[in-house]
Write an enzyme that holds these catalytic residues in place. Sequence first.
Site, short mmCIF file in Angstrom:
data_model
loop_
_atom_site.label_atom_id
_atom_site.label_comp_id
_atom_site.label_asym_id
_atom_site.label_seq_id
_atom_site.Cartn_x
_atom_site.Cartn_y
_atom_site.Cartn_z
N GLU A 83 7.99 -15.03 -10.86
CA GLU A 83 7.22 -13.89 -10.37
C GLU A 83 6.79 -12.95 -11.50
O GLU A 83 5.73 -12.34 -11.41
CB GLU A 83 7.94 -13.14 -9.26
CG GLU A 83 9.17 -12.39 -9.67
CD GLU A 83 9.89 -11.72 -8.49
OE1 GLU A 83 9.24 -11.29 -7.55
OE2 GLU A 83 11.13 -11.62 -8.56
N TRP B 32 -2.65 -2.77 -1.71
CA TRP B 32 -2.31 -4.19 -1.88
C TRP B 32 -3.16 -4.91 -0.85
O TRP B 32 -2.93 -4.81 0.35
CB TRP B 32 -0.82 -4.43 -1.62
CG TRP B 32 -0.40 -5.83 -1.92
CD1 TRP B 32 -0.04 -6.33 -3.14
CD2 TRP B 32 -0.27 -6.91 -0.99
NE1 TRP B 32 0.29 -7.66 -3.02
CE2 TRP B 32 0.16 -8.05 -1.72
CE3 TRP B 32 -0.48 -7.06 0.38
CZ2 TRP B 32 0.39 -9.29 -1.13
CZ3 TRP B 32 -0.25 -8.30 0.97
CH2 TRP B 32 0.17 -9.39 0.21
N GLU C 94 17.47 -17.72 -7.17
CA GLU C 94 17.08 -16.36 -7.56
C GLU C 94 16.57 -16.33 -9.00
O GLU C 94 15.57 -15.67 -9.30
CB GLU C 94 18.27 -15.40 -7.37
CG GLU C 94 18.03 -13.98 -7.82
CD GLU C 94 16.85 -13.30 -7.15
OE1 GLU C 94 16.29 -13.83 -6.18
OE2 GLU C 94 16.46 -12.21 -7.62
N LYS D 79 12.88 -15.10 -10.15
CA LYS D 79 12.72 -14.01 -11.12
C LYS D 79 11.76 -14.43 -12.23
O LYS D 79 10.85 -13.72 -12.60
CB LYS D 79 14.10 -13.68 -11.69
CG LYS D 79 14.50 -12.30 -11.92
CD LYS D 79 14.66 -11.33 -10.79
CE LYS D 79 13.77 -11.42 -9.63
NZ LYS D 79 14.14 -10.86 -8.40
N LYS E 18 5.92 -4.30 -3.80
CA LYS E 18 7.27 -4.17 -3.27
C LYS E 18 7.16 -3.74 -1.82
O LYS E 18 6.21 -3.07 -1.45
CB LYS E 18 8.02 -3.09 -4.07
CG LYS E 18 9.49 -3.32 -4.11
CD LYS E 18 10.14 -2.50 -5.17
CE LYS E 18 11.61 -2.76 -5.20
NZ LYS E 18 11.98 -4.03 -5.83
N ARG F 85 3.98 -0.24 -4.72
CA ARG F 85 3.68 -0.75 -3.38
C ARG F 85 2.36 -1.52 -3.34
O ARG F 85 2.00 -2.10 -2.31
CB ARG F 85 3.61 0.40 -2.38
CG ARG F 85 4.89 1.18 -2.29
CD ARG F 85 4.76 2.30 -1.30
NE ARG F 85 4.64 1.79 0.05
CZ ARG F 85 5.67 1.50 0.83
NH1 ARG F 85 6.89 1.69 0.42
NH2 ARG F 85 5.48 1.04 2.04
N CYS G 211 0.83 -1.20 0.00
CA CYS G 211 0.00 0.00 0.00
C CYS G 211 0.88 1.26 0.00
O CYS G 211 1.92 1.30 0.64
CB CYS G 211 -0.94 0.09 1.19
SG CYS G 211 -2.08 -1.29 1.30
N HIS H 19 15.68 -37.33 -6.71
CA HIS H 19 15.03 -37.91 -5.52
C HIS H 19 13.53 -37.64 -5.55
O HIS H 19 12.92 -37.50 -4.49
CB HIS H 19 15.69 -37.38 -4.25
CG HIS H 19 17.11 -37.83 -4.13
ND1 HIS H 19 17.46 -39.12 -3.78
CD2 HIS H 19 18.28 -37.19 -4.41
CE1 HIS H 19 18.77 -39.25 -3.81
NE2 HIS H 19 19.30 -38.09 -4.20
N ASN I 277 -2.00 1.99 5.73
CA ASN I 277 -1.10 0.94 5.25
C ASN I 277 -0.73 0.11 6.47
O ASN I 277 -0.27 0.65 7.46
CB ASN I 277 0.15 1.58 4.63
CG ASN I 277 1.22 0.56 4.29
OD1 ASN I 277 0.93 -0.62 4.11
ND2 ASN I 277 2.45 1.02 4.20
N GLY I 278 -0.95 -1.20 6.40
CA GLY I 278 -0.61 -2.06 7.53
C GLY I 278 -1.74 -3.04 7.80
O GLY I 278 -2.56 -3.30 6.93
#
Length: 596
Positions: A480, A74, A473, A477, A591, A28, A2, A496, A98-99
């Site tokens: 996402e 978000w 990583e 990448k 983010k 955000r 947010c 395995h 936000n939170g």
Amino acid sequence: MCGIIGYVGEKKNALKVLITGLKALEYRGYDSSGIAYFKNQKIEVAKEKGKIEKLEKILNLSTSSNIGIAHTRWATCGIPDKINAHPHSSGKITIVHNGIIENYEQLKKELEKEGYHFISQTDSETIAVLLDKYYKESQDILKSIIKTKKRLTGSYALAILCEDIPSKIFAIRKDNPLIIAKSNDASFIASDIPAILNYTNQYYILDENEIAILSKDKIDFKNDTLETINKKVLTFNGDKNSSTKGDFSHYMLKEIFEEKDVIKRIVKDYNDIDQLIQNLSFLKKYKKFDIVACGSAYHIGVIAKYLIEEHISIPVNVEVASEYRYKNNFLDNESLAIFISQSGETADTLACVRKVKEKNIDTLGIINVEESSIAREVDYAIYTKAGPEIAVATTKAFLAQLIIIVLITLYLGYEKKYFTKEFLNERLNELSNMDSDIDTILNSSYEKMAKIIAKHQNVFFLGRNIDYGIALEASLKLKEISYIHSEAYPAGELKHGTISLIEKNTPVISILTKNSTFDKTINNIKEVKTRGAYSIIISTKKIADTEEIILIPEKNELLLPILAIIPLQLLAYHVASIRGCDIDKPRNLAKSVTVE
Ligand code: F6R
């Protein structure tokens, strides 16, 4: 998680300022957005589901107003729709939040019993209603804010308007970032600095237990007992244009192309042995490290573990912050807890900093956003100097963290006499002279491979040792931003169980920068090729019998991860681009994850 922006100024262009600010904060969260502003002494609210441009379309940006607050969401509590979008209002109060308010259900029940009516599914509406209740009782907004704060459990950054006070914005925060800024003719609240850089580079960080009261010509800060606080003004010295896309089609691509400059910026501070000693000598007294982080930053921890344990023989325990915060750790006074975070605001990582500090364990933050909560709370901070990173998927900040880890390994290796002075100088020299190598990687074509990968729904990344860290990583990448399912495996582990998923043409991307495990990984590649896999290899040397090879320049092994990750970032970018994905704002993501 947010984005919040607030403006009160001389000029009556609040809507334009707020929409521009929201756009700078869209990374955000972008499920929905909304705005509240004063018009003829009344608060007007507009909201829309979806991206900010949808909100922009329903507004008349030339509406005369000099004060307002806005929010890009978000979703955490309540589906992403217009009703759950912020602002939320009750009586004379309108807020953006936000939170997450953890006790909102209990508060809601209590308020409903008193006759209050809720229209959204959000936790945030409870804050507006509580404030409204206390304001009705006291007619005093500051007392109402303090009373409300005492009832809230959880985290919040809040901007508040009260219809009786059309010249002021009020703000508080707990465990969520909020900056307060002043230009010549206006005051601002924002979740992050890029939102205010068009107007000023002077800002304050609102601390917990402080209230900011913003008017067009001044900002007052009060504590919980309403005493005035004098705060230090900070100056943002970064490049204002670093938050614009320039000629690039996406922020992500721009940020990958900035990686060369990031390396230069870091190396400037670690140019020779003396500088390494000056900046890193605090590390030498520790006998073990715990590294704690989330997502890509956690992958840096995995790489660090391989590097430090192999080269310096110091045990490194690396953990995902959301797990670490609820389990036992075995730190003692010879341990250093290292927290890696681009934003410096990730809720789980921040909670781990606090948990470790309670045990009086020394803490180090490897942080990109200076003045962020983690940067301010740790004992030692190393800044990664990547500059503002706007694309939700991290690239240049990841690379910067990687370089810091390499520098730490070099310093400790020298300090503990595993590396000679000559070795160290050679590596620093190599690091300072990577420009043309990186240019070669940036200018190579990934289209052909990307087109093939883009057609698949499953991709595997393989690597051993440090190459496994890079694989983790690279896999994140790809998934996402392109929405292709991918998994990273230690190369020897696939057989395995997971090898049953390899079919004809399944792309398997293997990373081979490590000499000691090279032949072993080659054997694992043969195992998947035998089962029909389409093999792509990242290596410094040509390898027979593979469909595709991405060659990276020869360097000392310690530095190869830096060169190996860049083509993998580019490959993910091109795959996502071919699939028409929203590269800078992948679905469901945001983010800076400031909720647990
Ligand atoms: C992935 C990504 C995330 C972050 C993670 C931690 O591209 O960006 O996985 O790495 O959310 O964020 P910070 O580093 O801000 O703590």
